[in-house]
Design an enzyme around this catalytic site. Structure first.
Site, PDB file in Angstrom:
ATOM      1  N   ASP A 115      -8.344  -0.083 -10.184  1.00  0.00           N
ATOM      2  CA  ASP A 115      -9.844  -0.838  -9.004  1.00  0.00           C
ATOM      3  C   ASP A 115     -10.787  -0.193  -8.573  1.00  0.00           C
ATOM      4  OD1 ASP A 115     -10.242  -1.640  -7.077  1.00  0.00           O
ATOM      5  OD2 ASP A 115      -9.086  -1.336  -5.125  1.00  0.00           O
TER       6      ASP A 115
ATOM      7  N   GLU B 189      -1.409   0.053  -9.365  1.00  0.00           N
ATOM      8  CA  GLU B 189      -2.697   0.203  -9.171  1.00  0.00           C
ATOM      9  C   GLU B 189      -3.013   1.679  -8.244  1.00  0.00           C
ATOM     10  OE1 GLU B 189      -4.543  -3.730  -6.891  1.00  0.00           O
ATOM     11  OE2 GLU B 189      -5.732  -2.007  -6.096  1.00  0.00           O
TER      12      GLU B 189
ATOM     13  N   LYS C  44     -13.474  -7.762  -8.511  1.00  0.00           N
ATOM     14  CA  LYS C  44     -13.542  -8.048  -7.214  1.00  0.00           C
ATOM     15  C   LYS C  44     -14.420  -8.328  -6.889  1.00  0.00           C
ATOM     16  CE  LYS C  44     -10.760  -4.626  -4.719  1.00  0.00           C
ATOM     17  NZ  LYS C  44      -9.680  -3.360  -4.096  1.00  0.00           N
TER      18      LYS C  44
ATOM     19  N   LYS D 207       0.771  -1.325  -0.226  1.00  0.00           N
ATOM     20  CA  LYS D 207      -0.059  -0.320  -0.204  1.00  0.00           C
ATOM     21  C   LYS D 207       0.528   1.635  -0.119  1.00  0.00           C
ATOM     22  CE  LYS D 207      -4.680  -0.732   0.114  1.00  0.00           C
ATOM     23  NZ  LYS D 207      -5.045  -1.296  -1.242  1.00  0.00           N
TER      24      LYS D 207
ATOM     25  N   ASP E 212      -0.267  -0.267  -4.798  1.00  0.00           N
ATOM     26  CA  ASP E 212      -1.757   0.374  -4.615  1.00  0.00           C
ATOM     27  C   ASP E 212      -1.324   1.762  -3.623  1.00  0.00           C
ATOM     28  OD1 ASP E 212      -4.434   1.166  -5.176  1.00  0.00           O
ATOM     29  OD2 ASP E 212      -5.293  -1.040  -3.492  1.00  0.00           O
TER      30      ASP E 212
ATOM     31  N   GLN F 141     -10.933  -7.097  -1.447  1.00  0.00           N
ATOM     32  CA  GLN F 141     -11.968  -5.552  -0.677  1.00  0.00           C
ATOM     33  C   GLN F 141     -11.741  -5.770   0.836  1.00  0.00           C
ATOM     34  OE1 GLN F 141     -14.035  -3.529  -3.501  1.00  0.00           O
ATOM     35  NE2 GLN F 141     -12.433  -2.533  -1.760  1.00  0.00           N
TER      36      GLN F 141
HETATM   37  C1  MUC Z   1      -7.405  -1.932  -2.157  1.00  0.00           C
HETATM   38  O1  MUC Z   1      -7.322  -2.687  -2.903  1.00  0.00           O
HETATM   39  O2  MUC Z   1      -7.630  -0.673  -2.399  1.00  0.00           O
HETATM   40  C2  MUC Z   1      -8.989  -0.770  -0.007  1.00  0.00           C
HETATM   41  C3  MUC Z   1      -9.445  -0.083  -0.098  1.00  0.00           C
HETATM   42  C4  MUC Z   1     -10.813  -0.588  -0.856  1.00  0.00           C
HETATM   43  O3  MUC Z   1     -11.453  -0.621  -1.259  1.00  0.00           O
HETATM   44  O4  MUC Z   1     -10.524  -2.258  -0.724  1.00  0.00           O
HETATM   45  C5  MUC Z   1      -8.956  -1.915  -0.237  1.00  0.00           C
HETATM   46  C6  MUC Z   1      -7.798  -2.319  -1.111  1.00  0.00           C
HETATM   47 MG    MG Z   2      -6.594  -1.309  -4.762  1.00  0.00          MG
END
Ligand code: MUC
Ligand code: MG
Length: 367
Positions: free
Chosen positions: A242, A217, A266, A162, A191, A294
């Site tokens: 995403d 991402e 997702k 992240k 991401d 998610q």
């Molecule tokens: C992600 O991949 O972004 C964090 C916020 C969301 O909506 O999903 C997570 C993981």
């Molecule tokens: Mg994401």
């Protein structure tokens, strides 16, 4: 065989290890369990994770839209008429995860009614998926220790970092420490959850060019169309959509307008029916996909495995399936296991999302 009832049960389970990222934090799985019953008495189950900072849904909004808007329109519809169900759900805009869970619970009923695993009905490609673990914000050295522990314990060697922090060097340093500590074999990607501008993201890509990152991402807000397009056109690695591709139409738009050249799929926000359409579209356009997370419970993760293993196109890349390990407990009756870096598809008819009733009684917040 018709849909007879749909129930939305709010519950809450704390996280042992809260997850922090550019668009928010998760300390508690304040989710909603969806139960859809056919007039034959078959019950399908799915999990709904409210992500207010991503889709604007809350636990209360999910319960309300499912019980007050969707259920009255869906009761009486044949359980096999999935496109009629889609049409009804899509009359209401947004509410992505509420729609996704209703669709998955319906597939669970279909699978149980036919006595077949849903993964076979969808495509039956594989019996397991390779796992990618998502690492939230932490100091670089702690991230490395965590990643090494996950590799040692579960055999996971793919990590999503992240990012999206300022100053940029925090994330660049984290990526460098992970690459040096995990070696060349580890698969690493980032991401940013829209945390940067397009120019900041380009700067990060320049400064991490030697780290062999797989892709980036959601670097910035995809609505800033020209900046995003410039970033995608000039990036040496794929840029994945995403939250900017939360449904079929958005996924098509982002690919066709040059906003992304890779897609996170997702099931929590697309269900199986819409997710399958996104995967088919991507495959036809030569766009790779991967199963995203998610921030799912085991109930949600089981659904991701069932779907991701069903198609060659989704089974190619590692899927984000392990963040339920951050939770203090879970509802799934038969816990998932990660061995050799993989999760197997649950066996038996349906989706394999049966819950432990004692745990549900303990954690539900509506009684
Ligand atoms: C992600 O991949 O972004 C964090 C916020 C969301 O909506 O999903 C997570 C993981
Ligand atoms: Mg994401």
């Amino acid at each position: 065989m018709k849909i007879a009832a749909i129930e939305a049960i709010p519950y809450s389970i704390p996280y042992l290890h809260p997850l922090h990222f550019a668009s928010g934090s998760v300390h508690e799985a304040d989710h909603v369990l969806i139960r859809l019953r056919s007039d034959d008495g078959v019950v399908g189950t799915a999990d709904t994770p409210p992500r207010p900072y991503t889709y604007g849904e809350t636990q209360k909004s999910i319960v309300a839209v499912v019980e007050d808007i969707f259920a009255p329109q869906l009761i009486g519809v044949d359980i096999f008429d999935r496109e009629k169900v889609q049409e009804i759900l899509n009359r209401t805009v947004h509410n992505q995860t509420a729609k996704g869970a209703v669709d998955i619970a319906l597939w669970d009923v279909i699978g149980k009614t036919l006595g077949q695993p849903v993964t076979k009905l969808l495509g039956g490609y594989s019996d397991s998926l390779r796992v990618s673990h998502m690492l939230g914000f932490k100091p670089a050295q702690e991230l490395l220790e965590l990643a090494l522990e996950f590799r040692e314990t579960y055999g996971i060697n793919t990590f999503k970092l992240k990012t999206g922090r300022r100053p940029l060097h925090l994330d660049i340093e984290a990526a460098r420490v992970l690459r040096n500590g995990l070696g060349e074999d580890a698969e690493l990607y980032m991401d940013a959850n829209r945390g940067w501008s397009a120019n900041e993201a380009a700067d990060v890509l320049r400064r991490t060019a030697e780290l062999g990152l797989q892709f980036l991402e959601e670097p910035d807000d995809a609505r800033e169309v020209l900046g995003r397009r410039r970033l995608v056109a000039n990036s040496p690695i794929p840029i994945a959509a995403d939250e900017s591709a939360a449904n079929l139409g958005e996924a098509a738009r982002e690919i066709l307008t040059g906003g992304a050249n890779l897609l996170a799929v997702k099931t929590a926000r697309s269900g199986f029916t819409e997710a399958a359409k996104i995967v088919g579209m991507a495959e036809g356009m030569g766009i790779d996909v991967y199963i995203g997370n998610q921030i799912d419970t085991q109930v949600g993760t089981a659904a991701s495995v069932v779907f991701g293993a069903a198609f060659a196109h989704t089974a190619k890349r590692a899927a984000e399936l392990s963040n339920y390990l951050d939770m203090a407990d879970d509802l799934l009756a038969e816990p998932l296991a990660i061995t050799g870096g993989r999760i197997r598809v649950p066996e038996g008819p349906g989706v394999g999302t049966a819950v432990d009733e004692d745990k549900l009684s303990l954690y539900r917040s509506d009684r």
